[in-house]
Design a protein around this motif. Structure first.
Motif, PDB file in Angstrom:
ATOM      1  N   THR A 145      69.608  69.869  95.285  1.00  0.00           N
ATOM      2  CA  THR A 145      69.248  69.504  93.903  1.00  0.00           C
ATOM      3  C   THR A 145      67.736  69.351  93.685  1.00  0.00           C
ATOM      4  N   ASN A 146      66.926  69.542  94.728  1.00  0.00           N
ATOM      5  CA  ASN A 146      65.480  69.283  94.608  1.00  0.00           C
ATOM      6  C   ASN A 146      64.637  70.535  94.428  1.00  0.00           C
ATOM      7  N   VAL A 147      65.289  71.681  94.209  1.00  0.00           N
ATOM      8  CA  VAL A 147      64.552  72.950  94.213  1.00  0.00           C
ATOM      9  C   VAL A 147      63.575  73.051  93.040  1.00  0.00           C
ATOM     10  N   ILE A 152      57.984  72.929  90.659  1.00  0.00           N
ATOM     11  CA  ILE A 152      57.047  72.547  89.591  1.00  0.00           C
ATOM     12  C   ILE A 152      55.952  71.633  90.137  1.00  0.00           C
ATOM     13  N   ASP A 153      56.324  70.678  91.004  1.00  0.00           N
ATOM     14  CA  ASP A 153      55.321  69.785  91.606  1.00  0.00           C
ATOM     15  C   ASP A 153      54.313  70.580  92.438  1.00  0.00           C
ATOM     16  N   GLY A 154      54.808  71.606  93.152  1.00  0.00           N
ATOM     17  CA  GLY A 154      53.925  72.441  93.975  1.00  0.00           C
ATOM     18  C   GLY A 154      52.904  73.189  93.136  1.00  0.00           C
ATOM     19  N   ILE A 155      53.338  73.709  91.995  1.00  0.00           N
ATOM     20  CA  ILE A 155      52.424  74.428  91.095  1.00  0.00           C
ATOM     21  C   ILE A 155      51.372  73.470  90.537  1.00  0.00           C
ATOM     22  N   ILE A 156      51.820  72.324  90.045  1.00  0.00           N
ATOM     23  CA  ILE A 156      50.919  71.369  89.379  1.00  0.00           C
ATOM     24  C   ILE A 156      49.872  70.811  90.354  1.00  0.00           C
ATOM     25  N   SER A 157      50.232  70.752  91.638  1.00  0.00           N
ATOM     26  CA  SER A 157      49.298  70.196  92.641  1.00  0.00           C
ATOM     27  C   SER A 157      48.057  71.071  92.834  1.00  0.00           C
ATOM     28  N   LEU A 158      48.098  72.316  92.360  1.00  0.00           N
ATOM     29  CA  LEU A 158      47.005  73.263  92.617  1.00  0.00           C
ATOM     30  C   LEU A 158      46.098  73.503  91.406  1.00  0.00           C
ATOM     31  N   ILE A 159      46.350  72.813  90.314  1.00  0.00           N
ATOM     32  CA  ILE A 159      45.546  73.041  89.101  1.00  0.00           C
ATOM     33  C   ILE A 159      44.985  71.716  88.575  1.00  0.00           C
ATOM     34  N   ASP A 160      44.049  71.807  87.645  1.00  0.00           N
ATOM     35  CA  ASP A 160      43.396  70.623  87.074  1.00  0.00           C
ATOM     36  C   ASP A 160      44.208  70.141  85.861  1.00  0.00           C
ATOM     37  N   ILE A 161      45.138  69.229  86.121  1.00  0.00           N
ATOM     38  CA  ILE A 161      46.063  68.769  85.057  1.00  0.00           C
ATOM     39  C   ILE A 161      45.306  68.135  83.897  1.00  0.00           C
ATOM     40  N   ASP A 162      44.323  67.277  84.216  1.00  0.00           N
ATOM     41  CA  ASP A 162      43.607  66.546  83.164  1.00  0.00           C
ATOM     42  C   ASP A 162      42.860  67.501  82.234  1.00  0.00           C
TER      43      ASP A 162
END
Length: 447
Positions: A145-147, A152-162
């Motif tokens: 269930t964690n796929v 999505i967490d992996g993608i977001i970790s590589l970009i400047d969210i703010d």
């Protein structure tokens, strides 16, 4: 030895050549290749996919392997989770951009990347010899269930969210009735975007515009971008690993041009890097890499060729002209949602719109077309052209360098009974003339 694998996985028309018996034998062979461990299984939105998934899990269990079902997910999501969650391999049930009647299986190694051509040949040999596992105990099937959250967490970790959130982007998504519907919208919302969608309902008939995004079928996306005054639009293929962009004016970009823009952006952050692309991509990339002391490696056509070369060389970026873009820091595979996030990251740091960013690149004029044609007839076309152009590159079909600014490449598709014709020139007018000349040559040979 029976040839099972095409350019990208094993595909066929469901219930004709891609039967449940064939699926069983194929997965028994894949299980013998994996030998042991736990395998992650996902599928796209095709009508036959849930049925195929049951046969896949049964064959894995019969061979003594445990099967973890990810459910309906995009291909790059399954691939990333295979690596990140520590699976021994993955199987993605999909025929990618093929028409609705097709289905297929893409096997994924434990590193989250499609298996190598060498491994494909080993599996074909196991299939031929029916050299399957005689398991003493059966495996079990579970749910994973964690796929999607892992992806999505992996993608977001590589970009400047703010930086992205501060821009409050408006984005249009043409989900193509495909598998990115379960992830791309959620990703955009997590990044504070105002999202407009079309073809959001997952439907194996791909009723919106077909399973492959092409400049010819994205008029609705163009209109939506203009009507909503959005920053850009993006369209995905059936299994969500490829993406085609639309700028804020409603112009559809080629896969080459968006890839060049992202390469330029990423190489500025990571100089002295390697870019891997296919023989049928445009030559402008060679100009772009020089600025950052980086270099280009060319492969045969096919995401497997690019991905495996990226893994081998630890390359930063890989891409294909069809909208398949790979960012090595995330995973060495085509990934539509990661590409979307990178474009948001680029635009969040830029004072320019997408169209202006594209205009700042060296001009590139590339195109492709296709003609219905069997593999046997494709070989005749290539051999006849080689007589006329004996100095051509024949490592993958035939690539004819007409002069320093003009080339044409002709090769049989590895997934459909068609021959593809690619070209690049120094102007749109010259490109149109070049391609029409070689379409005529090809048709006359076929006649």
């Amino acid at each position: 030895m029976k040839k099972l694998f095409g350019t990208n996985g094993v595909r066929g028309v469901f219930s004709e050549d891609f039967t449940l018996e064939f699926v069983n034998d194929l997965v028994m062979s894949l299980a013998a290749h994996f030998k042991q461990g736990k395998i992650l299984v996902g599928y796209d939105g095709r009508h036959s996919s849930p049925i195929v998934a049951k046969v896949v899990s049964s064959a894995l269990n019969y061979s003594g392997l445990d099967c973890y079902m990810a459910g309906l997910v995009p291909t790059p999501c399954l691939e990333y989770a295979t690596k990140k969650l520590g699976y021994d391999g993955g199987l993605m049930i999909t025929a990618s951009h093929n028409p609705p009647q097709y289905n297929g299986i893409k096997p994924v190694a434990s590193d989250g990347v499609e298996i190598s051509r060498e491994d494909e040949r080993k599996i074909e040999q196991i299939f031929d010899e029916k050299n399957w596992i005689k398991a003493s105990t059966f495996g079990k099937s579970f749910e994973e269930t964690n796929v999607i959250s892992t992806y999505i967490d992996g993608i977001i970790s590589l970009i400047d969210i703010d930086s992205i959130k501060a821009k409050k982007f408006k984005v249009c998504l043409d989900l193509g009735n495909g598998a990115q519907a379960v992830t791309a919208k959620k990703l955009c919302e997590n990044l504070g975007c105002d999202v407009h969608t079309i073809n959001e309902e997952i439907n194996g008939d791909f009723p919106g515009r077909g399973s492959e995004p092409t400049p010819q079928n994205l008029d609705e996306l163009s209109k939506l971008v203009v009507d909503t005054n959005s920053n850009f639009g993006i369209a995905f293929d059936g299994d969500g690993d490829r993406s085609i962009f639309c700028d804020e004016t409603g112009k559809i970009l080629t896969g080459d041009s968006s890839a060049l823009l992202l390469c330029d952006y990423l190489l500025q952050q990571y100089p002295n890097s390697q870019v891997v692309t296919c023989l049928n991509s445009g030559n402008i990339i060679e100009n772009i890499v020089e600025k950052t002391n980086s270099h280009v490696v060319r492969t045969k056509v096919g995401s497997v060729e690019v991905s495996r070369r990226m893994v081998n060389d630890d390359a930063l970026v890989g891409y294909e002209e069809n909208g398949g873009f790979m960012f090595g820091n995330h995973n060495h595979v085509r990934d539509g949602a990661m590409t979307l996030a990178l474009m948001l990251d680029l635009l969040s740091k830029s004072q320019l719109d997408l169209s202006q960013n594209i205009k700042n690149l060296p001009p590139s004029f590339t195109t492709k077309t296709k003609i219905e044609c069997s593999l046997e007839k494709s070989k005749i076309v290539i051999s006849e052209l080689l007589k006329e152009f004996p100095d051509s590159n024949t490592s993958d079909g035939i690539k004819i360098q007409v002069d320093k600014d003009n080339w044409v490449m002709i090769r049989p598709s590895g997934t459909e009974p068609i021959i593809r014709i690619y070209g690049e020139s120094n102007s749109q007018q010259n490109l149109d003339s070049l391609i029409s000349n070689f379409v005529e040559k090809t048709k006359s040979i076929l006649a």
